[in-house]
Write a protein that holds these residues in place. Structure first.
Motif: not given
Lengths: 195, 469
Positions: B161, B234, B239, B242, B268-271, B275, B277, B312
């Motif tokens: 990333d 983003t 990362r 979002l 949300g957040w992407r790791l 992620e 959301l 998920e």
């Protein structure tokens, strides 16, 4: 080619004859690396200067076109009478692999006048293809590319190859309406980068 | 065949220990072979060199230069074979075997650069990116391999990333074929824009939009057009946070009760591993308020041995906006509730194919128990993705749905079996415009005949996408 080599080997005097013959045998069987070594040995032993032509032809067959070009130039210097139509055809192939199209065309012309029907047929077909390539006016970038290859070959001490690239560049330059770099001078970019 | 040819034919394997011809020593001939061997070795034609040195030793077993040359050439041939074997193992997706083959190649070998690059590739296949970075180090210092090494470093940076670093590395690749590859990769990298806008228009036909039961006289078929738009942002790249929004507006040709409008916003957040959301959506059906939903979705993925494992889960609070949607008639109460959707699967990528398989579970806990159901079943997908960007996907799914209480309208417990298939295609015209096509089929078999139906729908569309770095 194999027949031609066998015939040539039969005419050569000992002790190089066995190596020429061995080279021809390997060549005929598709073992081109072994053929190359035998032709080199024959050449080193110095009994048949024709061997240098076969070294060049075998290098072409191995796809080592730059070395082949140098070897053909050397063979021509050492044994100008050793060439034949088939060897000229191999020389044309080497030139073609190096994108030296006018060089290839010249070798095909030389081959065509003395070749038998099979080689003459291949030569005529290849010349027709070359004419298609050469018909369009070359771009400035093309002319620059050949001058750049000449410079690189010179840096590697491949002087015959450098000269061939320079001749090709000049021939292409003359075919441009603006005669770009016809005098062989460096392009504006190269001039500005020169020390 | 002459004795010399026979001798040479017997010695065809270049590294076979030479057997000197009995009683024959030809020092001059041996020297000529050694000379040829050294010329071939200098030209990098190692097999020819080994042949020449071997031939020299057969003529003069005491020739030290020939002996040393043969040892050198044969060592190099073993390394060549090891590199070729490693390359073949990598082509066949056997990275561990590739690494084992490369143990033959030492750091001071002429093939050390090739070995370093292949070693790094094998480690990348295994997901050991830190080790791959270490393996690349010698190649980055070698003029002949630096370009390719930088290319791989860029891929490693992208996978970590660090898109900016990856781009800088690719821009810095100047060498021959590596430069060509870098130039091909750069647009893909730049496709990972921070701000992405997309709009699409679709027109299609649904053979049973109204889900009319089998055997009924009426037709549920209708045509429709739809407009879609989406935006995602983003700000920190692959990362980090979002934010996004989507909108859909569809209009039927005849059954305007199904005209729809949906807006959705999410953040949300992407790791690195997935992620999380949260989002909210509002929709209208037939021009009237229909549904409002709040949701929370979490997704996780991990690469293991060339397979991507995915899981998920999402939970959604659904609030049906009463008495406003004609299609719901008097049955509009009791639908609101909580919906849970989860799944786990595995994906396998081997260009140009992506295969996916998994299991999906859904539980709808509506306020009215007879609208609540549990559904689960397998799903699988196959996507063909060409280098030119053409994507063709096939999705298959099957599910068993079981309602939790008897529907008082029917007096019996409802259970459905569902089969679905979808074929989709995306054909890019340039960097922004793509043609879209889809064909979907669903078959539902229910214990209540009123819900047994089939449905086939097809659509064509045009999408515009704009990315801003």
């Amino acid at each position: 080619m194999a027949l031609a080599l066998a015939g040539a080997a039969a005419l050569a005097a000992p002790p190089s004859t066995p190596h020429l013959r061995a080279g021809a045998e390997h060549f005929r069987s598709g073992r081109f690396e072994e053929a190359l070594v035998e032709f080199r040995v024959s050449d080193t032993l110095g009994e048949a200067t024709d061997a240098s032509w076969y070294v060049a032809a075998t290098l072409t067959k191995l796809g080592r076109a730059e070395e082949a070009h140098e070897a053909f130039a050397q063979a021509e210097r050492r044994s100008p009478g050793g060439r034949d139509a088939l060897l000229d055809f191999y020389r044309a192939l080497a030139c073609h692999q190096l994108r030296l199209y006018t060089c290839a065309d010249a070798a095909l012309v030389a081959a065509g006048t003395r070749a038998g029907p099979t080689v003459a047929g291949h030569a005529a077909k290849m010349r027709a293809e070359l004419m298609t390539v050469l018909r369009a006016e070359p771009s400035r970038a093309t002319v620059d590319w050949y001058f750049e290859r000449a410079r690189e070959a010179e840096a590697r001490s491949q002087l015959a190859l450098a000269a061939a690239y320079r001749r090709e560049a000049a021939a292409l330059a003359r075919r441009r309406q603006d005669c770009y770099r016809c005098d062989g001078t460096a392009s504006a970019v190269h001039t500005s980068q020169a020390p | 065949m002459t004795p010399l040819l026979l001798l040479l034919a017997l010695a065809h394997a270049p590294c076979t220990p030479p057997s000197p011809a009995a009683g024959v020593v030809d020092a001059r001939g041996a020297a000529a072979y050694v000379n040829a061997g050294e010329m071939e070795m200098a030209a990098g034609a190692v097999r020819a060199a080994a042949f020449a040195y071997g031939a020299a030793l057969r003529l003069d077993a005491s020739n030290l230069r020939a002996r040393e040359g043969l040892a050198r050439a044969c060592a190099r041939l073993r390394e060549d074979d090891a590199v070729e074997a490693a390359s073949a193992h990598l082509d066949a997706a056997r990275p561990r075997e590739a690494l084992a083959s490369l143990k033959e190649v030492t750091e001071d070998s002429a093939r050390a650069d090739d070995a370093a690059l292949l070693r790094a590739l094998a480690l990348m296949e295994l997901g050991e990116d830190t080790a791959a970075h270490t393996a690349l180090a010698p190649a980055t210092r070698s003029p002949g391999a630096a370009g390719t090494a930088r290319l791989l470093e860029a891929v490693l940076a992208f996978r970590a990333d660090r898109a900016g670093e990856a781009e800088a590395l690719l821009v810095g690749v100047r060498e021959g074929r590596a430069r060509t590859s870098a130039e091909a990769l750069l647009p893909l990298l730049r496709r990972d824009e921070r701000l992405r806008l997309s709009a699409a228009v679709r027109a299609g036909w649904d053979g049973n939009l109204a889900r009319v039961p089998e055997g009924a006289d009426e037709s549920g078929a209708d045509g429709a057009t739809a407009l879609e738009a989406s935006v995602s942002w983003t700000p920190t790249g692959a990362r980090g946070p979002l934010l996004g929004a989507n909108a859909l507006l569809s209009r039927q040709l005849t059954q305007h009760a199904f005209d729809a409008m949906v807006v959705d916003a999410h953040g949300g957040w992407r790791l690195g591993w997935g992620e999380a959301l949260a989002g909210a959506s509002y929709s209208q059906l037939g021009g009237s308020p229909y549904l409002m939903a709040l949701r929370l979705d979490v997704a996780a993925r991990r690469e293991v041995g060339g397979l991507l494992l995915q899981a998920e889960y999402g939970v959604r609070r659904e609030l049906f906006l009463r008495e406003l949607a004609p299609v719901l008639s008097s049955q509009d109460s009791g639908f609101s509730g909580w919906r849970h959707v989860g799944g786990a699967g595995v994906a396998w990528w081997r260009a140009p194919l992506l295969l996916r398989a998994g299991w999906r579970l859904e539980a709808d806990r509506a306020d009215a128990a007879f609208y609540s159901f549990v559904e689960h079943g397998p799903e699988a997908g196959l996507t063909l993705l060409t280098e030119s960007g053409v994507a063709v996907g096939l999705e298959l799914r099957a599910a068993a749905r079981r309602f939790l209480d008897v529907d008082p309208s029917f007096g019996t417990l409802r259970a459905d079996g569902v089969l679905g298939a979808a074929l989709t295609a995306s054909l890019p015209m340039d960097a922004h415009w793509s043609w879209l096509a889809s064909l979907q089929g669903t078959r539902v078999v229910s214990t209540l005949p009123a819900f047994t139906h089939g449905r086939v729908a097809a659509a064509l569309g045009l999408r515009y996408t704009l990315g801003v770095p």
